[in-house]
Enzyme design. Structure first.
Site, PDB file in Angstrom:
ATOM      1  N   LYS A   4      39.430  -4.416 -28.314  1.00 41.31           N
ATOM      2  CA  LYS A   4      38.860  -5.622 -28.923  1.00 41.31           C
ATOM      3  C   LYS A   4      37.387  -5.431 -29.271  1.00 41.31           C
ATOM      4  O   LYS A   4      36.917  -5.865 -30.334  1.00 41.31           O
ATOM      5  CB  LYS A   4      39.029  -6.804 -27.971  1.00 41.31           C
ATOM      6  CG  LYS A   4      40.463  -7.300 -27.840  1.00 41.31           C
ATOM      7  CD  LYS A   4      40.963  -7.921 -29.132  1.00 41.31           C
ATOM      8  CE  LYS A   4      42.305  -8.593 -28.985  1.00 41.31           C
ATOM      9  NZ  LYS A   4      42.782  -9.199 -30.239  1.00 41.31           N
TER      10      LYS A   4
ATOM     11  N   TYR B 141      42.470  -2.573 -23.157  1.00 40.99           N
ATOM     12  CA  TYR B 141      42.597  -3.759 -24.013  1.00 40.99           C
ATOM     13  C   TYR B 141      41.216  -4.250 -24.445  1.00 40.99           C
ATOM     14  O   TYR B 141      40.972  -4.507 -25.631  1.00 40.99           O
ATOM     15  CB  TYR B 141      43.348  -4.852 -23.263  1.00 40.99           C
ATOM     16  CG  TYR B 141      43.433  -6.165 -24.003  1.00 40.99           C
ATOM     17  CD1 TYR B 141      44.439  -6.399 -24.932  1.00 40.99           C
ATOM     18  CD2 TYR B 141      42.504  -7.182 -23.779  1.00 40.99           C
ATOM     19  CE1 TYR B 141      44.518  -7.603 -25.613  1.00 40.99           C
ATOM     20  CE2 TYR B 141      42.570  -8.383 -24.456  1.00 40.99           C
ATOM     21  CZ  TYR B 141      43.581  -8.590 -25.373  1.00 40.99           C
ATOM     22  OH  TYR B 141      43.647  -9.784 -26.048  1.00 40.99           O
TER      23      TYR B 141
ATOM     24  N   ASP C  95      52.494  -4.886 -42.351  1.00 44.63           N
ATOM     25  CA  ASP C  95      51.871  -4.035 -41.339  1.00 44.63           C
ATOM     26  C   ASP C  95      50.390  -3.963 -41.670  1.00 44.63           C
ATOM     27  O   ASP C  95      49.976  -3.264 -42.603  1.00 44.63           O
ATOM     28  CB  ASP C  95      52.504  -2.647 -41.367  1.00 44.63           C
ATOM     29  CG  ASP C  95      51.880  -1.700 -40.333  1.00 44.63           C
ATOM     30  OD1 ASP C  95      50.966  -2.148 -39.605  1.00 44.63           O
ATOM     31  OD2 ASP C  95      52.300  -0.541 -40.278  1.00 44.63           O
ATOM     32  N   ILE C  96      49.590  -4.716 -40.933  1.00 44.15           N
ATOM     33  CA  ILE C  96      48.165  -4.813 -41.285  1.00 44.15           C
ATOM     34  C   ILE C  96      47.404  -3.514 -41.039  1.00 44.15           C
ATOM     35  O   ILE C  96      46.262  -3.372 -41.479  1.00 44.15           O
ATOM     36  CB  ILE C  96      47.476  -5.972 -40.536  1.00 44.15           C
ATOM     37  CG1 ILE C  96      47.508  -5.761 -39.017  1.00 44.15           C
ATOM     38  CG2 ILE C  96      48.097  -7.303 -40.919  1.00 44.15           C
ATOM     39  CD1 ILE C  96      46.681  -6.770 -38.249  1.00 44.15           C
TER      40      ILE C  96
END
Length: 717
Positions: A567, A563, A474-475
């Site tokens: 980013k 989204y 799980d980053i």
């Protein structure tokens, strides 16, 4: 394969640039023009920056209509303290008023050589004609280049004319500089064959030395090819002239490629897709020996020993280049350099190794027979505003300074040493399971398009990797990331995971930000702490579409949806935590390995004779996933950082993309229905009407039309 400090500093590092000016029919193909070097004098400073002090440099017969260019370049080299080995003809046949079969070719060429030496009497080293035997084969035997001969007589005539021209040229040069040296280059080759074709391989293994035997005055009636030369039109008098007035090279420069060793195979059924040739007695395939011989090839060390034993003259590797992926280019150069060190330790007078194709080359995949602009990068990559140094530049700088160089990819052998290289099923039985103790890439994201593609291409490229999913790592959990990095100790991390459902993100903001922002920023902080390279991916949706020209890396972000915001925030946090991270913005994936991308879904639907609804009110820059992965890996290995835009060159709507892909796949387009990106659905995320990606750093991916062609062929269409 770690390169320790080098104690044999007498093995020099030279540089050279691909400079062929060859003729096909009435058309000349000029590598110096294609690469832009002819107009970029700043390149010479880049050569000096590599630390090299000798360079193979072209003052070519076909290009020298006045002396201004040569005056400027040679004087600049002189001021930089770089010694030029001047080349006068490089796979060429001369200006339009002559050819390789012209009876006066040698005299015309010698006149030009004398003019060069008279103008630049300080130049003390020349390669008048590069690889005369290779040029004779390509121009007189295989018909590829002018005068397009396909017989033994034309081959012999083109070879003798070039060798005679070299003798006369050196005589003319030495009138102005008696100490001028001849550095004669030739391909370092060997030929193998099936038992039925051993006679042909024996002949070609004799012929490979013919240009050098002629120059050294060794071709007399006792020479094994004397009768062959007479039968193919040579006169005894002209052969004897080489013996009476030999012109032995002061140094033999050998150009060695993985394609230099060949295998002749009469088992035609084994190679249904390869072109067939013959000698009038047998039909056969001429293929790279490395792809067929399970026991491998002789390699540069063995073949250079043969040259030393035959001639006893000082030697140099005058071209070292591999048209391949970046890590393979690095492995190849290191292997040849280590071969040079081995030879030097044996007492062989091996003087130098040359980084060839410093600025890359164009069209060699088609043997320079057409306007093919397929580009292979070299020590520098030309696909940006200025030549960009690759990892090879760091290698050359280190070797030039006799300093230590290492890179994790050097621990893995090159593809030419892998059993997977072999074409034939019988040879493939020798394949072995790869070692598991090589340095690894950590690829995060098992289920997504990018993660799977990275794993596939790393497998192809011989890059060891570990692919993990969310349950394994799980980053977004800092402790989990640190524990995993401690256990695996990767040399780089590729974050190919993330939240990809753009519309759903509008209602699932927390999860979107956790996967797209928190996770990458946690990874970045850990990579910075451990000194591990990081690649992570962003999107064209960080832009709002208000621009009507391709977006560049420095353009301000202004996302329209959740989204895009996730980013854009990730970009900022990643680069803050890890300034050396590589952040790749890309767009609209399509891949032959993923069933759920737009192009694949469209073609599959149309193939079922069903309608598809596509929009035409948004301009995008679609991205072919294999091209994206290869470019990302090259940038990672080069040590690039910051934001890069990677998308195939071209801009079109979704509707145009559907039509173009369908036409290439030979699928009817009459069921493509044009709609709009606008929707009455309240949950649909806003998208920019224009999100085309350009780059101010380098356009590394090929045009979209080429990408679609690759995609269709990969699908078997």
């Amino acid at each position: 394969m770690s390169m320790d400090a080098y104690t044999l500093a007498s093995v020099e590092l030279w540089a050279g640039l691909e400079c062929t000016v060859n003729r096909v029919g009435e058309q000349y193909f000029d590598q110096l023009a294609r690469s832009g070097h002819d107009k970029r004098s700043s390149d010479l400073g880049r050569l000096a920056g590599l630390g090299v002090r000798t360079v193979r440099y072209p003052i070519l017969w076909e290009r020298t209509t006045d002396w201004a260019w040569a005056d400027q370049r040679l004087e600049q080299l002189r001021c930089l303290g770089i010694r030029p080995i001047v080349g006068l003809l490089h796979h060429g046949s001369g200006p339009p008023n002559t050819s390789l079969i012209d009876p006066d070719f040698a005299y015309k060429f010698a006149s030009f050589a004398g003019s060069v030496a008279q103008r630049y009497p300080w130049v003390d080293a020349y390669t008048p004609i590069n690889e005369p035997l290779t040029t004779a084969r390509f121009s007189g035997l295989y018909g590829h280049w002018y005068p397009h001969g396909r017989d033994g007589k034309t081959f012999v005539r083109t070879l003798l004319n070039q060798c005679r021209a070299t003798v006369l040229a050196m005589a003319a040069i030495r009138l102005h500089n008696p100490l001028a040296q001849l550095v004669q280059t030739e391909d370092l080759c060997r030929v193998y064959a099936t038992p039925a074709l051993r006679y042909q391989a024996d002949f070609e293994n004799l012929r490979r030395w013919l240009s050098l035997d002629l120059l050294c005055g060794r071709v007399n009636p006792k020479h094994p090819l004397w009768l062959y030369l007479l039968e193919e039109g040579a006169s005894a008098a002209e052969l004897e002239a080489f013996c009476l007035e030999p012109c032995p090279p002061d140094m033999l420069g050998f150009n060695y490629y993985l394609t230099s060793e060949r295998f002749l195979d009469d088992r035609l059924d084994c190679y249904p897709t390869l072109p067939q040739g013959g000698n009038g007695r047998h039909r056969y395939v001429d293929i790279e020996a490395v792809r067929v011989r399970a026991q491998g090839i002789a390699g540069p060390t063995t073949l250079m020993r043969e040259a030393w034993e035959r001639y006893g003259l000082p030697l140099a590797f005058t071209e070292v280049h591999l048209g391949c992926t970046r890590e393979e280019q690095l492995r190849w150069f290191v292997e040849v350099y280590e071969a040079a060190l081995t030879l030097r330790r044996e007492g062989i007078d091996l003087r130098a190794v040359t980084a060839w194709s410093v600025f890359g080359n164009f069209g060699w995949d088609n043997l320079l027979r057409s306007e093919d602009n397929q580009y292979e990068s070299g020590v520098f990559d030309l696909r940006g505003p200025e030549p960009r140094p690759t990892i090879l530049a760091r290698l050359i700088c280190a070797l030039s300074a006799n300093e230590h160089f290492d890179h994790p990819v050097l621990a893995t052998p090159g593809w030419w040493r892998s059993p997977k290289r072999l074409y034939l099923a019988s040879a493939q039985e020798a394949r072995k399971t790869p070692r598991s103790d090589y340095p690894k890439l950590l690829i995060v994201g098992t289920t997504g398009t990018l993660g799977q593609a990275f794993a596939r291409i790393c497998e192809q490229r011989g890059l060891e990797y570990c692919l993990v999913n969310r349950s394994q790592l799980d980053i977004a959990d800092p402790m989990a990331v640190h524990l995993f990095l401690d256990q695996l100790t990767p040399w780089a991390v590729i974050n190919a995971a993330g939240y990809v459902q753009v519309d759903n993100a509008e209602q699932d903001e927390d999860q979107c930000f956790r996967e797209n922002t928190t996770g990458p920023s946690v990874l970045a902080a850990a990579c910075a702490e451990y000194g591990i390279a990081l690649v992570t991916f962003s999107s064209d949706l960080v832009f709002d579409g208000s621009k009507r020209a391709p977006y560049l890396e420095s353009d301000a972000v202004c996302p329209l949806n959740i989204y895009g915001k996730s980013k854009a925030t990730a970009e900022r946090l990643v680069l803050k935590a890890c300034p050396d991270a590589l952040v790749v913005r890309t767009s609209a994936f399509f891949s032959p390995w993923d069933a759920y991308n737009f192009v694949t879904l469209t073609l599959d639907t149309l193939a079922k004779n069903q309608a598809v609804i596509v929009s035409e009110d948004a301009l995008i820059s679609p991205t072919y996933v294999p091209h994206l992965i290869h470019a990302s890996l090259d940038l990672l290995i080069d040590g690039e950082k910051g934001i890069w835009h990677l998308a195939n060159q071209g801009a079109l709507t979704w509707a145009a993309l559907a039509h173009q892909a369908a036409r290439l796949a030979r699928i009817a387009t009459d069921r493509i229905i044009v709609g709009s990106t606008s929707s009455s659905a309240a949950k649909r995320a806003s998208r920019p009407a224009y999100s085309v990606l350009g780059s101010e750093r380098g356009l590394l991916l090929p045009p979209l039309e080429q990408a679609l062609d690759h995609y269709v062929r990969a699908r078997g269409g």
